[in-house]
Design an enzyme around this catalytic site. Structure first.
Site, PDB file in Angstrom:
ATOM      1  N   ALA A   8       0.812  -1.223   0.000  1.00 51.77           N
ATOM      2  CA  ALA A   8       0.000   0.000   0.000  1.00 51.77           C
ATOM      3  C   ALA A   8       0.838   1.262   0.000  1.00 51.77           C
ATOM      4  O   ALA A   8       0.337   2.342   0.304  1.00 51.77           O
ATOM      5  CB  ALA A   8      -0.948  -0.017   1.200  1.00 51.77           C
TER       6      ALA A   8
ATOM      7  N   ASP B  36       8.291  -8.185   4.486  1.00 47.17           N
ATOM      8  CA  ASP B  36       8.554  -8.794   3.180  1.00 47.17           C
ATOM      9  C   ASP B  36       7.546  -9.920   3.012  1.00 47.17           C
ATOM     10  O   ASP B  36       7.582 -10.913   3.754  1.00 47.17           O
ATOM     11  CB  ASP B  36       9.987  -9.335   3.132  1.00 47.17           C
ATOM     12  CG  ASP B  36      10.366  -9.909   1.776  1.00 47.17           C
ATOM     13  OD1 ASP B  36       9.456 -10.215   0.975  1.00 47.17           O
ATOM     14  OD2 ASP B  36      11.576 -10.083   1.528  1.00 47.17           O
ATOM     15  N   VAL B  37       6.632  -9.777   2.071  1.00 49.24           N
ATOM     16  CA  VAL B  37       5.539 -10.745   1.926  1.00 49.24           C
ATOM     17  C   VAL B  37       6.038 -12.137   1.556  1.00 49.24           C
ATOM     18  O   VAL B  37       5.288 -13.119   1.669  1.00 49.24           O
ATOM     19  CB  VAL B  37       4.501 -10.273   0.885  1.00 49.24           C
ATOM     20  CG1 VAL B  37       3.922  -8.927   1.262  1.00 49.24           C
ATOM     21  CG2 VAL B  37       5.103 -10.228  -0.529  1.00 49.24           C
TER      22      VAL B  37
ATOM     23  N   ASN C 107      -2.431  -6.966  -2.240  1.00 48.68           N
ATOM     24  CA  ASN C 107      -2.132  -6.140  -3.400  1.00 48.68           C
ATOM     25  C   ASN C 107      -0.659  -6.167  -3.807  1.00 48.68           C
ATOM     26  O   ASN C 107      -0.337  -5.878  -4.954  1.00 48.68           O
ATOM     27  CB  ASN C 107      -2.538  -4.687  -3.110  1.00 48.68           C
ATOM     28  CG  ASN C 107      -2.007  -3.722  -4.143  1.00 48.68           C
ATOM     29  OD1 ASN C 107      -2.500  -3.644  -5.264  1.00 48.68           O
ATOM     30  ND2 ASN C 107      -0.961  -2.984  -3.790  1.00 48.68           N
TER      31      ASN C 107
ATOM     32  N   SER D 177      -4.847  -9.746 -12.145  1.00 44.56           N
ATOM     33  CA  SER D 177      -4.585  -8.927 -13.326  1.00 44.56           C
ATOM     34  C   SER D 177      -5.241  -9.578 -14.533  1.00 44.56           C
ATOM     35  O   SER D 177      -5.389 -10.813 -14.574  1.00 44.56           O
ATOM     36  CB  SER D 177      -3.075  -8.810 -13.577  1.00 44.56           C
ATOM     37  OG  SER D 177      -2.804  -8.236 -14.848  1.00 44.56           O
TER      38      SER D 177
ATOM     39  N   TYR E  21       4.832 -13.229 -14.496  1.00 47.19           N
ATOM     40  CA  TYR E  21       3.750 -12.389 -13.962  1.00 47.19           C
ATOM     41  C   TYR E  21       2.384 -13.012 -14.240  1.00 47.19           C
ATOM     42  O   TYR E  21       1.523 -13.096 -13.356  1.00 47.19           O
ATOM     43  CB  TYR E  21       3.834 -10.992 -14.572  1.00 47.19           C
ATOM     44  CG  TYR E  21       2.828 -10.011 -14.022  1.00 47.19           C
ATOM     45  CD1 TYR E  21       3.004  -9.456 -12.758  1.00 47.19           C
ATOM     46  CD2 TYR E  21       1.717  -9.635 -14.764  1.00 47.19           C
ATOM     47  CE1 TYR E  21       2.092  -8.540 -12.252  1.00 47.19           C
ATOM     48  CE2 TYR E  21       0.801  -8.730 -14.268  1.00 47.19           C
ATOM     49  CZ  TYR E  21       0.981  -8.179 -13.016  1.00 47.19           C
ATOM     50  OH  TYR E  21       0.074  -7.280 -12.512  1.00 47.19           O
TER      51      TYR E  21
ATOM     52  N   ALA F  21       1.694 -16.179 -14.839  1.00 48.39           N
ATOM     53  CA  ALA F  21       1.532 -17.394 -14.039  1.00 48.39           C
ATOM     54  C   ALA F  21       1.179 -17.053 -12.593  1.00 48.39           C
ATOM     55  O   ALA F  21       0.330 -17.711 -11.969  1.00 48.39           O
ATOM     56  CB  ALA F  21       2.814 -18.225 -14.090  1.00 48.39           C
TER      57      ALA F  21
ATOM     58  N   LYS G 143      -0.361 -14.353 -11.430  1.00 48.94           N
ATOM     59  CA  LYS G 143      -1.701 -13.790 -11.302  1.00 48.94           C
ATOM     60  C   LYS G 143      -2.783 -14.827 -11.619  1.00 48.94           C
ATOM     61  O   LYS G 143      -3.875 -14.800 -11.031  1.00 48.94           O
ATOM     62  CB  LYS G 143      -1.850 -12.570 -12.206  1.00 48.94           C
ATOM     63  CG  LYS G 143      -0.983 -11.389 -11.773  1.00 48.94           C
ATOM     64  CD  LYS G 143      -1.285 -10.949 -10.346  1.00 48.94           C
ATOM     65  CE  LYS G 143      -0.547  -9.678  -9.945  1.00 48.94           C
ATOM     66  NZ  LYS G 143      -0.870  -9.215  -8.592  1.00 48.94           N
TER      67      LYS G 143
ATOM     68  N   ILE H  90      -3.778   0.475 -15.874  1.00 48.74           N
ATOM     69  CA  ILE H  90      -4.136   1.517 -14.926  1.00 48.74           C
ATOM     70  C   ILE H  90      -3.014   2.550 -14.879  1.00 48.74           C
ATOM     71  O   ILE H  90      -1.833   2.202 -14.930  1.00 48.74           O
ATOM     72  CB  ILE H  90      -4.343   0.927 -13.509  1.00 48.74           C
ATOM     73  CG1 ILE H  90      -5.358  -0.235 -13.554  1.00 48.74           C
ATOM     74  CG2 ILE H  90      -4.773   2.002 -12.532  1.00 48.74           C
ATOM     75  CD1 ILE H  90      -6.761   0.145 -13.953  1.00 48.74           C
TER      76      ILE H  90
END
Length: 246
Positions: free
Chosen positions: A13, A62-63, A89, A141, A154, A156, A158, A187
């Site tokens: 965020a 760190d996710v 996100n 996405s 990317y 794969a 999403k 976007i």
């Protein structure tokens, strides 16, 4: 206010779509827990929200690190008493043709975009199940639906997020938890602003509405899914792309 007295955790965020989601949810009364790898960007988002009269706190994480994710969820629960909304996100790109893609670029994108979503989802489910309520919104996405040359990692990741969304929704619906995804198209963000004019023109030709979306277009859809106005919606993927892939 749609989210009065709700606590929302939002990953990534610190800018762009994630920051817009944080601002919109805060404007509807949610307490915002900003989970961002950059503490500086996280604090910036919190300052924006606080300056508008909202409540927000930044948590560095760190996710890709399962232990760190669980620790930060524990801290948020200790601070706010629970978690009502999770918005996954956080996402990255490292584009290249598949023949030229390095293992580390594949792993970095999959670990951040997909594994990070899994870690946060798993960590919030127990407290949500205990309360028999909750809303999880995953940012996927359109590339996870259509694919795109040069973005196999990317795409794969999403596509995986979409599958994770649907499977999780089926697992937890009986506990009052809803799980949905949004799939943005092009976007206006820092990333798309760097595109040269020729590339932008080619993109516009594919969008029936003729314009790129704005971060708030995604944020407002997330707001709907997070609120009780979507209380009978789960397991869905809402495409936000100006008609590009209809």
């Amino acid at each position: 206010m749609l989210l009065k007295d709700k606590t929302a955790v939002i990953t990534g965020a610190g800018r762009g779509i994630g920051r817009s989601i944080a601002e919109v949810l805060a404007s509807e009364g949610a307490r915002i827990a900003v989970c961002e790898i950059s503490s500086e960007l996280g604090e910036e988002t919190c300052s924006i929200i606080k300056n508008k009269g909202g409540e927000a706190c930044s948590f560095g994480v760190d996710v890709r690190n399962a232990v760190a994710v669980q620790n930060v969820i524990d801290k948020i629960i200790d601070k706010y008493g629970g978690i009502d909304i999770l918005v996954n996100n956080a996402g990255v790109t490292r584009d290249n043709l598949i023949l030229r893609m390095k293992d580390e670029d594949w792993d970095f994108v999959l670990d951040t975009n997909l594994k990070g979503t899994f870690y946060f989802t798993r960590s919030v489910l127990k407290p949500m199940m205990k309360n028999r309520s909750g809303a999880i919104i995953n940012v996927a996405s359109v590339i996870g639906i259509t694919g795109n040359a040069g973005q196999s990692n990317y795409s794969a990741s999403k596509a995986g997020v979409i599958g994770l969304t649907k499977s999780t929704a089926k697992e937890v619906a009986s506990r009052g938890i809803r799980v949905n995804a949004v799939a943005p198209g092009f976007i206006e963000t820092d990333m798309t602003r760097k595109l040269d004019e020729t590339v932008r023109e080619k993109i516009m030709e594919k969008i029936p509405l003729g314009v790129m979306g704005m971060p708030e277009d995604v944020a407002n859809t997330v707001l709907f899914l997070a609120s009780d106005k979507a209380k009978y919606v789960t397991g869905q993927v809402i495409v936000i792309d100006g008609g590009m892939v209809m």
